[in-house]
Design a protein around this motif. Structure first.
Motif, PDB file in Angstrom:
ATOM      1  N   VAL A  21       0.846  -1.190   0.000  1.00  0.00           N
ATOM      2  CA  VAL A  21       0.000   0.000   0.000  1.00  0.00           C
ATOM      3  C   VAL A  21       0.882   1.241   0.000  1.00  0.00           C
ATOM      4  O   VAL A  21       1.864   1.316   0.748  1.00  0.00           O
ATOM      5  N   GLU A  22       0.539   2.198  -0.857  1.00  0.00           N
ATOM      6  CA  GLU A  22       1.275   3.455  -0.948  1.00  0.00           C
ATOM      7  C   GLU A  22       0.297   4.622  -0.789  1.00  0.00           C
ATOM      8  O   GLU A  22      -0.820   4.575  -1.308  1.00  0.00           O
ATOM      9  N   ARG A  23       0.725   5.631  -0.060  1.00  0.00           N
ATOM     10  CA  ARG A  23      -0.063   6.857   0.053  1.00  0.00           C
ATOM     11  C   ARG A  23       0.492   7.897  -0.922  1.00  0.00           C
ATOM     12  O   ARG A  23       1.672   8.250  -0.866  1.00  0.00           O
ATOM     13  N   LEU A  24      -0.360   8.372  -1.811  1.00  0.00           N
ATOM     14  CA  LEU A  24       0.047   9.361  -2.805  1.00  0.00           C
ATOM     15  C   LEU A  24       0.075  10.759  -2.193  1.00  0.00           C
ATOM     16  O   LEU A  24      -0.516  10.991  -1.124  1.00  0.00           O
TER      17      LEU A  24
ATOM     18  N   LEU B 227      -4.854   6.416  -1.798  1.00  0.00           N
ATOM     19  CA  LEU B 227      -4.053   5.213  -1.664  1.00  0.00           C
ATOM     20  C   LEU B 227      -3.924   4.511  -3.008  1.00  0.00           C
ATOM     21  O   LEU B 227      -4.814   4.580  -3.850  1.00  0.00           O
ATOM     22  N   ARG B 228      -2.797   3.839  -3.170  1.00  0.00           N
ATOM     23  CA  ARG B 228      -2.537   3.050  -4.358  1.00  0.00           C
ATOM     24  C   ARG B 228      -2.015   1.686  -3.906  1.00  0.00           C
ATOM     25  O   ARG B 228      -1.215   1.593  -2.975  1.00  0.00           O
ATOM     26  N   TYR B 229      -2.472   0.647  -4.578  1.00  0.00           N
ATOM     27  CA  TYR B 229      -2.146  -0.721  -4.169  1.00  0.00           C
ATOM     28  C   TYR B 229      -1.357  -1.408  -5.275  1.00  0.00           C
ATOM     29  O   TYR B 229      -1.770  -1.413  -6.436  1.00  0.00           O
ATOM     30  N   ARG B 230      -0.227  -1.996  -4.900  1.00  0.00           N
ATOM     31  CA  ARG B 230       0.593  -2.788  -5.827  1.00  0.00           C
ATOM     32  C   ARG B 230       0.436  -4.261  -5.457  1.00  0.00           C
ATOM     33  O   ARG B 230       0.805  -4.677  -4.359  1.00  0.00           O
ATOM     34  N   VAL B 231      -0.096  -5.027  -6.394  1.00  0.00           N
ATOM     35  CA  VAL B 231      -0.405  -6.433  -6.151  1.00  0.00           C
ATOM     36  C   VAL B 231       0.535  -7.292  -6.977  1.00  0.00           C
ATOM     37  O   VAL B 231       0.614  -7.144  -8.208  1.00  0.00           O
TER      38      VAL B 231
ATOM     39  N   ARG C 249      -0.166   3.946  13.157  1.00  0.00           N
ATOM     40  CA  ARG C 249       0.079   5.387  13.292  1.00  0.00           C
ATOM     41  C   ARG C 249       0.098   6.104  11.954  1.00  0.00           C
ATOM     42  O   ARG C 249      -0.147   7.316  11.902  1.00  0.00           O
ATOM     43  N   ASP C 250       0.367   5.378  10.879  1.00  0.00           N
ATOM     44  CA  ASP C 250       0.374   6.030   9.572  1.00  0.00           C
ATOM     45  C   ASP C 250      -1.029   6.237   9.023  1.00  0.00           C
ATOM     46  O   ASP C 250      -1.212   6.925   8.027  1.00  0.00           O
ATOM     47  N   GLY C 251      -2.045   5.640   9.666  1.00  0.00           N
ATOM     48  CA  GLY C 251      -3.414   5.807   9.212  1.00  0.00           C
ATOM     49  C   GLY C 251      -3.736   5.063   7.931  1.00  0.00           C
ATOM     50  O   GLY C 251      -4.784   5.309   7.341  1.00  0.00           O
ATOM     51  N   VAL C 252      -2.868   4.151   7.510  1.00  0.00           N
ATOM     52  CA  VAL C 252      -3.053   3.422   6.252  1.00  0.00           C
ATOM     53  C   VAL C 252      -3.243   1.937   6.503  1.00  0.00           C
ATOM     54  O   VAL C 252      -4.206   1.336   6.053  1.00  0.00           O
ATOM     55  N   MET C 253      -2.310   1.324   7.221  1.00  0.00           N
ATOM     56  CA  MET C 253      -2.330  -0.116   7.437  1.00  0.00           C
ATOM     57  C   MET C 253      -2.981  -0.452   8.765  1.00  0.00           C
ATOM     58  O   MET C 253      -3.034   0.369   9.688  1.00  0.00           O
ATOM     59  N   GLY C 254      -3.452  -1.693   8.851  1.00  0.00           N
ATOM     60  CA  GLY C 254      -3.979  -2.202  10.108  1.00  0.00           C
ATOM     61  C   GLY C 254      -2.905  -2.944  10.871  1.00  0.00           C
ATOM     62  O   GLY C 254      -1.913  -3.408  10.306  1.00  0.00           O
TER      63      GLY C 254
END
Length: 408
Positions: free
Chosen positions: A139-142, A147-151, A175-180
């Motif tokens: 997962v990347e935050r732009l 968010l952008r996902y690389r699979v 803490r980054d608010g992106v990942m669980g």
């Protein structure tokens, strides 16, 4: 210029301090009882597997419906919408809705994240869900905040998906608010202890719980070939004795044990306490997970309800809000919403249900068809009528014995 401390290999390195549970894994550090815990091994512990199966299977078996808001403030199932079939029948062409939801729930409980690729039709409606392996998604935050996902694909390539193309479920925000955050890593010391205890029990079982120790003779063994004599004696004792790992020493005469018994170390009680701690991590009542040491008929029934209220209901709300945000467009959310049906799990036995139906029917907030619908029975003619108790009326409409309003 190379310093003298580095030449003499006395260079000191500063320790890394971080609250991030994954930083130790990245740098190969170990902390606590055993450091990083493999989620696969941790989820293989019997009580952990039971907790994961209970929550994931119950949520997958629970009806997850797509509703449409009615004009009178009620709701009705939007069965004609393609998303209803995705949530209720088939998630995609090769996976049932139960299988897909169970996979996502289990991934969420183990890794803290669950991903599924969304397939949209030309009308902006979700028509399929394809669960993804958590290990293959980055997962990347732009800069825009999206968010952008690389699979990673099976062929070794990479597929880039946008935020609207992924259903991302998170156990608890980092803490980054992106990942669980993974519950296994948050409670890694508990799982390390459980794995260590399991390995210890396995080693003891492999020795048939035979103790290790030393056999000490009262005096030195004579002879020039002392070592050969000791080896021969050791082999004879090990082949005819119920003990293993025996050492033969000269001088003294006693058996010296090198290990504590399970009873002396309170090993069994310690394993029971660890199993209870694992249940606490996911909020699963012990009796539901199969720990019945203090179970009775009364508390087992209460803990079954506690499973719904304290464990399944919060998890269901987490899934519902994430699905509403990902599977419905902003305009669709004004009239449609996704929700689990928890009523079936909260219902009591037949006597308790019928008693509650009677109260609702007599006091006028339940109709026969509503009651029959909850019992999976077909509607009847004139079954939508509500009763009004004869001794209850509006205060201003009361009549005096002379058929005159009060106060006249």
């Amino acid at each position: 210029m190379i310093s003298l401390s580095r030449i003499f290999r006395r260079e000191s390195r500063a320790s890394i301090k971080s609250d991030d549970p994954y930083i130790a894994e990245w740098f190969g550090l170990r902390g606590g009882v055993g450091g990083y815990v493999d989620p696969g091994r941790a989820s293989g512990i019997a009580v952990a597997h039971a907790c994961i199966a209970i929550v994931s299977q119950n949520l997958a078996a629970m009806p997850l419906n797509l509703y449409r808001r009615a004009d009178n403030g009620g709701r009705e199932r939007a069965t004609e919408h393609p998303l209803y079939a995705v949530l209720h029948d088939m998630a995609n062409g090769s996976m049932t809705a139960f299988e897909a939801r169970e996979y996502l729930n289990a991934s969420l409980m183990i890794h803290g994240n669950a991903f599924a690729r969304i397939e949209w039709n030309g009308r902006g409606q979700a028509v399929a869900l394809y669960p993804l392996d958590t290990a293959n998604v980055a997962v990347e935050r732009l800069p825009s905040g999206r968010l952008r996902y690389r699979v990673s694909t099976n062929g070794g390539g990479t597929q880039v998906l946008l935020q609207e193309e992924i259903l991302h479920l998170r156990y608890r925000l980092a803490r980054d608010g992106v990942m669980g955050l993974s519950p296994v890593q948050l409670a890694r010391d508990t799982f390390n202890l459980a794995l260590t205890q399991q390995e210890t029990a396995g080693k003891q079982a492999g020795r048939s719980f035979r103790p290790e120790g030393a056999l000490v003779f009262p005096s030195a063994i004579p002879g020039d070939k002392k070592d050969a004599a000791l080896d021969k004696l050791r082999q004879k004792i090990e082949s005819n004795s119920a003990v293993s790992g025996v050492m033969v020493l000269d001088g003294g005469a006693d058996w010296k044990s090198f290990s504590f018994s399970s009873k002396d170390a309170e090993f069994l009680d310690s394993r029971k306490l660890t199993n209870l701690d694992i249940c606490r991590i996911w909020g699963v009542p012990p009796t539901v997970a199969g720990i019945t040491d203090n179970a009775t008929y009364s508390n087992s029934d209460q803990e079954s309800r506690a499973l719904v209220v304290r464990c399944l209901a919060p998890m269901a709300k987490r899934l519902e809000q994430a699905m509403n945000a990902a599977l419905l467009t902003a305009s669709s959310r004004q009239s449609l919403f996704i929700e689990h049906d928890l009523a079936g799990l909260l219902r009591g036995d037949m006597k308790a249900r019928y008693e509650s139906y009677r109260i609702g029917r007599e006091w006028g907030w339940l109709s026969p068809n509503e009651i029959r619908g909850w019992e999976n029975m077909p509607e009847i003619k004139d079954g939508d009528e509500y009763l009004s108790p004869l001794n209850m009326t509006v205060v201003g409409d009361r009549q005096t014995p002379d058929n005159q309003p009060e106060g006249v």
